[in-house]
Design a protein around this motif. Structure first.
Motif, PDB file in Angstrom:
ATOM      1  N   ASP A  40      33.940  45.323  58.099  1.00 48.45           N
ATOM      2  CA  ASP A  40      33.572  44.231  59.001  1.00 48.45           C
ATOM      3  C   ASP A  40      33.861  44.520  60.467  1.00 48.45           C
ATOM      4  O   ASP A  40      33.483  43.721  61.338  1.00 48.45           O
ATOM      5  CB  ASP A  40      34.299  42.947  58.601  1.00 48.45           C
ATOM      6  N   SER A  55      29.757  40.590  53.784  1.00 48.61           N
ATOM      7  CA  SER A  55      28.686  39.625  53.522  1.00 48.61           C
ATOM      8  C   SER A  55      27.372  40.287  53.132  1.00 48.61           C
ATOM      9  O   SER A  55      26.461  39.623  52.619  1.00 48.61           O
ATOM     10  CB  SER A  55      28.474  38.731  54.756  1.00 48.61           C
ATOM     11  N   ASP A  56      27.242  41.596  53.367  1.00 48.69           N
ATOM     12  CA  ASP A  56      26.016  42.327  53.038  1.00 48.69           C
ATOM     13  C   ASP A  56      26.033  42.912  51.628  1.00 48.69           C
ATOM     14  O   ASP A  56      25.040  43.519  51.196  1.00 48.69           O
ATOM     15  CB  ASP A  56      25.799  43.471  54.035  1.00 48.69           C
ATOM     16  N   THR A  88      33.307  38.986  46.361  1.00 49.04           N
ATOM     17  CA  THR A  88      32.187  39.938  46.344  1.00 49.04           C
ATOM     18  C   THR A  88      31.322  39.811  45.090  1.00 49.04           C
ATOM     19  O   THR A  88      30.130  40.102  45.131  1.00 49.04           O
ATOM     20  CB  THR A  88      32.686  41.388  46.438  1.00 49.04           C
TER      21      THR A  88
END
Length: 219
Positions: A40, A55-56, A88
């Motif tokens: 991040d 977040s990806d 995740t």
């Protein structure tokens, strides 16, 4: 070769990447290669590209050639480590399991999805190493031990027979956990410490013999 996306930074993540590269140098047909990092805060880690943020991960999962290694372990913030991991939602079958070619893995050892064992580490017969647990270099992991999911055994740590690390717990550098003793969940045995009795959940113990130091952070 299958691509491994390493989730984390240059600490544990760099160790995993170097292990993969050394295995490739030792065996040209090695099945894994480093495909980049998830991080991040950085755009590059140890010379490898950062391919996304936490977040990806759902988008990265869409590529079936991507597999993952969990390398985040926030020392003293084990509860936060577990929270990040659980968010995740990576399926077990999308984790790589990486073992350095110089490690000894005994008969009947069980390695969970995403488990990692670094160079010159001994893992005795009947040991169980959980999902995304990290066992670093020069460790001695005794027979019939249990290492829970998301645990971290730092360099030179020792577990003797029938000892146990519970969920997301730590052995720090050079720590020794004696036979039949348990480090509780989200707990830690400090550097060069020797546990002659159990370490309760959410506590950090240090010394030889180890004594209570403080509670683990929960944020």
């Amino acid at each position: 070769m299958k691509k491994v996306i390493i989730i984390g930074g240059e600490g544990n993540g760099g160790v995993i990447a170097s292990c993969i590269e050394d295995n490739k140098a030792h065996n040209p047909n090695y099945e894994w290669e480093v495909g980049g990092f998830v991080n991040d805060f950085e755009s590059e880690v140890c010379g490898y590209p950062v391919v996304g943020k936490l977040s990806d991960i759902p988008a990265l999962l869409e590529d079936k050639n991507n597999y993952f290694m969990w390398a985040i372990h926030l020392v003293g913030r084990n509860v936060k480590t577990a929270q990040l991991y659980e968010e995740t939602k990576i399926p077990d079958n999308r984790f790589a399991t990486i073992v350095h070619h110089s490690a000894y893995i005994g008969k009947g050892v069980v390695l969970g999805p995403g488990a990692f064992v670094m160079c010159h580490t001994y893992v005795g017969p009947g040991a169980k190493i959980g999902k995304c647990a990290l066992v670093m270099a020069n460790c001695s992991i005794g027979h019939n031990i249990e290492i829970g999911d998301l645990c971290h055994c730092s360099v030179g740590s020792i577990m003797t027979g029938y000892s146990k690390l519970s969920y997301c717990s730590d052995l720090a550098v050079g720590a020794t956990l004696l036979a039949y003793k348990v480090v509780g969940k989200y707990a830690m045995l400090g550097a060069s410490s020797t546990a002659t009795r159990d370490v309760p959940d959410n506590e950090i113990h240090v010394g030889s013999p180890a004594r209570f130091l403080k509670k683990m952070r929960e944020d």
